[in-house]
Design an enzyme around this catalytic site. Structure first.
Site, PDB file in Angstrom:
ATOM      1  N   ASP A  32       0.849  -1.172   0.000  1.00 43.74           N
ATOM      2  CA  ASP A  32       0.000   0.000   0.000  1.00 43.74           C
ATOM      3  C   ASP A  32       0.897   1.239   0.000  1.00 43.74           C
ATOM      4  O   ASP A  32       2.121   1.119  -0.017  1.00 43.74           O
ATOM      5  CB  ASP A  32      -0.974  -0.004   1.180  1.00 43.74           C
ATOM      6  CG  ASP A  32      -0.270  -0.166   2.521  1.00 43.74           C
ATOM      7  OD1 ASP A  32       0.973  -0.223   2.545  1.00 43.74           O
ATOM      8  OD2 ASP A  32      -0.960  -0.229   3.551  1.00 43.74           O
ATOM      9  N   ASP A  88      30.314 -29.698  15.124  1.00 44.81           N
ATOM     10  CA  ASP A  88      29.015 -29.132  15.491  1.00 44.81           C
ATOM     11  C   ASP A  88      29.097 -27.631  15.700  1.00 44.81           C
ATOM     12  O   ASP A  88      28.208 -26.874  15.299  1.00 44.81           O
ATOM     13  CB  ASP A  88      28.495 -29.795  16.766  1.00 44.81           C
ATOM     14  CG  ASP A  88      28.052 -31.234  16.516  1.00 44.81           C
ATOM     15  OD1 ASP A  88      27.975 -31.620  15.341  1.00 44.81           O
ATOM     16  OD2 ASP A  88      27.814 -31.964  17.495  1.00 44.81           O
TER      17      ASP A  88
END
Length: 895
Positions: free
Chosen positions: A341, A728
């Site tokens: 808009d 990890d």
């Protein structure tokens, strides 16, 4: 300030609020329906009654998270390895493994808590607000801070924050379907007293928590909060449902399950081959098998995506984009069209009344105040106005729609006392703005008579005007005058002004309130046109250019006049060569609409229904659409879009609840930043998973190749555990923090159906894993070839792995850019991780105590040359591969 008992709906002696008059409710609650509670009294009630929430969820303590981590199957597997070491009398090895177990648990707990707290912070940020009167001033507060006795202001689009006894209602209609199942909004009347035995749906002087204001406005006193509300009792104390997994989470979970069996297979195959082919001791091979299972099972994949999406969503919140649903963070990188808009998103949302047009004469605000018709225009602009006035004197503040607050500011600036004017006039009836009438009216008394004040779109107002203001009087408006006024309106709109027509109808009677809105809104006197300007935000043009470079198309979808929309589109860089009106969409079938949305980028005079059709047409043609909205009627389009984007400051609660993303600053440039961040999130997750699986492929490859060569596995179990720890960390910490590549906004949008595990990723996993495995084998076999013993060979393999996996990660950090083209220090997390990995190799091969714990040995200079040469050179195939892929991409683009 009166004080009194703080009743809530659950108390045994609580009155039946709908059966009391507004005044009686005010006395029972010990509050003024004019000034509301004081801040001091509200704070005391909040402390006494608690927050306005259905249930308080306490954050799980860290030690419970740690306990859960330690009882995970893979951690239990590692504990079993330590137990076997104890059983075999290898106490030092067992203690070393236990230390690593605690380190792994600590890292996992830290990562999960970090992600959970980030997501919890998002929930707090996206919580709706309520407007209450405190110490006589309108104040916006979080809904959770609403207390019993608060005087709440309600307007169209608001979500009712608590159960309230209405004290004022003006054409107030409430959607109570969430409570009563009634599909039609209920007209509320504050001045009624309802029988005690009335059903819930018949209590029309009440508004209930969770219901939606569909039209009109009003105010009410809070009589119940949290679990004591009607919706609280209906819901009970049911645990809040967890957000469903995103498609990517589901996909990676399925991938993890498939890779689980692959990892288990290799964890059994390597020990069996070690015993059968290489003649290794059964005891050692059992430990190797258990440790390989721990290191190769991809247990981090589901956690990894949660961390990336959770922390990525929190990063977005720091850039004023609040993710309400994690799937939005995943989808952002695929957006191909942004349907936005205009007001408050592309523009500053700070309207100014810059000119007044009366009888064809253009006046500024000061000049208008000197004109009789101009003064009436300013007065009508104050009365036909839903904006709220807060404060007094120099601290006066106007809260509400930007257009309406601009009218109040202009009137105040011209010398009209807005507060006194509103207090001196008595409002009889209000006819709120609707998308069908495109105007609002207020019936009020002045000078002993009744007058109707009207403002709205020029087309709507001129259609019901029969006279025009001339000096102190009025004369009949003919067709020429009406046509001239419409032409003036179009000319003002061509210059990017928002144009309002203002009119009135005097000489009415009090019985006019009994007329229908169409009967009262006729025979109006046209006062003039008000030209307001909301300039584009200075950063919007650059943001739109960035989206175009990223292959993302920008559409403007607005309810404004076509000329106004075109003027703003020109200023911000949206293609305005053609403009479609809502009427064009009404006449277009779905096929015609699909053609329109492909070639037209500006849509004006659009209703919420039109906006929904535009979004559907775009998505039916294969586009991934992000759509912005702020009103309750925008909710269907926001929900339908792939990414619904609501305004955080001026958006309604209904829009925010339907949206996936909330702009805390109502700024279009934030959408660009969110899309950029979404692309970075997906790219980083892609890189992290690729590196993570490549490292596991390398571990299996090196171990399997060694036993096939009738040699011991290159690593001791304790070494594998340390390697898994760094693997990890590399995937879950360093890649998550990787900054964007320079061309991230020059790439086309990612297709939503494009597989996460694509051919390029598979190539990276396979060849990256093989190259790292080759680094290990070259070092392992080379040291033995040069006369080193088994311990030195395993030391070389361990050192080669630790250095090599850092080098591989460095190359994998960048998908398209050469490693030498980026600063090594652009990712601090990577630098810390890389330095820690290399430092561990240096320290563990130098300090006798640590050397013994990890079963390492010292290496000669020649051995170090071999290790470092292999680790630096072999993974560097990645650079020419990136160059080759870039060339192929260029050839494909040129063809």
């Amino acid at each position: 300030m009166r004080t009194g008992p703080q009743y809530t709906a659950s108390q045994g002696n609580a009155p039946r609020w709908h059966a009391l008059s507004a005044g009686e409710a005010e006395n029972q609650l010990g509050v003024s329906s004019t000034n509301g509670l004081t801040f001091q009294e509200a704070a005391a009630r909040l402390l006494h009654n608690g927050p306005n929430i259905l249930e308080k969820h306490e954050e799980e303590p860290w030690w419970k998270e740690a306990l859960e981590s330690l009882t995970e199957p893979l951690q239990l597997l590692l504990i079993a390895v330590a137990a076997v070491y104890f059983w075999l009398g290898e106490t030092e090895d067992a203690l070393t493994i236990l230390a690593v177990i605690l380190a792994v648990a600590a890292i996992e707990v830290f990562s999960e808590l970090r992600a959970k707290r980030a997501i919890a912070a998002l929930s707090r940020l996206s919580a709706p607000n309520a407007t209450v009167i405190r110490d006589g001033k309108a104040t916006e507060i979080p809904t959770r801070e609403v207390v019993s006795g608060d005087l709440v202001l309600l307007a169209a689009g608001d979500r009712v924050p608590a159960d309230v006894r209405l004290v004022e209602s003006v054409a107030l209609r409430v959607d109570e379907s969430s409570i009563t199942g009634e599909s039609v909004p209920v007209l509320k009347q504050a001045d009624l007293e309802i029988a005690q035995e009335a059903d819930l749906g018949d209590r029309i002087n009440m508004a209930f928590a969770g219901t939606l204001i569909a039209a009109g406005k009003g105010s009410g006193l809070v009589v119940a909060i949290g679990a004591e509300t009607e919706i609280g009792r209906i819901a009970g104390l049911v645990e809040t449902a967890r957000e469903p997994q995103t498609p990517l989470q589901v996909g990676l979970n399925q991938l993890s399950k498939w890779l689980l069996w692959v990892a288990i297979g290799f964890s059994l195959l390597v020990p069996l081959l070690g015993v059968w082919i290489a003649g290794q001791p059964v005891k050692d091979m059992i430990l190797v098998g258990l440790t390989l299972a721990f290191a190769t099972i991809p247990e981090e994949l589901p956690i990894l995506i949660t961390i990336v999406l959770g922390l990525g969503a929190y990063q977005l919140s720091q850039r004023h984009a609040i993710v309400r649903r994690l799937r939005a963070a995943e989808t952002l990188g695929s957006v191909s069209v942004v349907a936005t808009d205009k007001t408050g998103t592309l523009t500053e949302n700070q309207m100014h009344l810059v000119e007044v047009l009366v009888n064809g004469e253009v006046l500024d605000t000061a000049e208008a105040a000197l004109s009789a018709c101009g003064r009436r225009m300013l007065l009508v602009g104050v009365i036909a106005n839903d904006a709220q006035v807060a404060g007094e004197g120099n601290t006066l503040e106007f809260i509400g729609d930007p257009t309406e607050t601009a009218l109040l500011r202009a009137a105040q600036k011209s010398g009209l006392d807005v507060t006194e004017t509103r207090q001196s006039l008595s409002v009889i009836e209000e006819y709120p703005f609707t998308s069908e009438r495109v105007r609002m009216s207020v019936l009020f008394t002045e000078y002993g008579g009744v007058t109707l004040a009207v403002k709205g779109s020029p087309e709507s107002i001129l259609a019901v005007c029969t006279s025009i203001c001339i000096g102190d009087g009025a004369k009949k408006m003919d067709g020429t005058m009406r046509e001239s006024a419409q032409k003036d309106s179009d000319t003002m709109a061509d210059r990017g002004l928002r144009v309002l027509a203002i009119a009135e109808r005097a000489g009415l009677s009090a019985e006019s309130a009994n007329l229908t809105v169409s009967e009262v809104e006729q025979d109006l006197v046209f006062l003039g046109l008000a030209g307001l300007q909301d300039p584009p935000r200075p950063e919007v043009r650059g943001a739109i250019e960035a989206l175009k470079s990223a292959g993302i198309r920008v559409l403007m979808v607005t309810g404004d006049h076509p000329a106004t929309a075109k003027a703003i589109a020109n200023q911000v860089g949206i293609d305005s060569s053609s403009v479609a009106r809502g009427a064009d969409l009404d006449q277009a079938d779905n096929t015609r609409l699909s053609e329109l949305v492909k070639r037209i980028s500006v849509f004006a005079r659009i209703t919420p229904e039109h906006k929904l059709r535009v979004v559907r047409a775009l998505q039916d043609s294969g586009e991934v659409v992000a759509v912005t909205g702020d009103g309750v009627n925008d909710a269907p389009a926001l929900r339908e879009a792939a990414i619904g984007v609501a305004m955080g400051r001026n958006g309604t609660d209904a829009a925010r609840e339907a949206a996936d993303l909330i702009l805390a600053d109502d700024n279009f440039a934030t959408i660009t930043e969110a899309l950029r961040t979404g692309r970075v999130l997906y790219a980083n997750l892609h890189k992290a998973v690729r590196y993570y699986l490549a490292a596991k492929v390398a571990l299996v490859t090196a171990s399997l190749a060694a036993v096939l060569l009738k040699l011991p596995v290159p690593f001791e179990p304790v070494q594998i555990i340390v390697m898994e720890l760094f693997m990890d960390l590399g995937a879950s910490v360093t890649f998550v923090s990787e900054p964007a590549e320079r061309d991230v906004m020059k790439q086309p949008p990612r297709k939503p159906d494009h597989p996460f595990m694509d051919a390029v990723m598979l190539q990276g996993i396979v060849f990256g894993g093989l190259s790292l495995g080759l680094v290990v084998l070259v070092s392992y076999l080379g040291v033995q070839h040069w006369g080193g013993d088994v311990v030195q060979a395993k030391t070389a393999a361990f050192a080669a792995w630790m250095v090599g996996h850092v080098v591989l990660a460095a190359h994998m950090r960048f998908e398209r850019e050469p490693l030498l083209g980026r600063s090594f220090f652009s990712n601090r997390a990577f630098v810390v991780w890389a330095v820690a990995a290399i430092a561990l190799v240096v320290i563990s091969t130098s300090l006798p105590m640590l050397r013994e714990r990890l079963h390492l040995s010292s290496l000669t200079a020649d051995m170090w040359y071999l290790v470092l040469g292999a680790a630096l050179i072999l993974p560097s195939w990645w650079e020419p591969w990136k160059w080759w892929r870039a060339r192929q991409s260029e050839k494909h683009s040129s063809s």
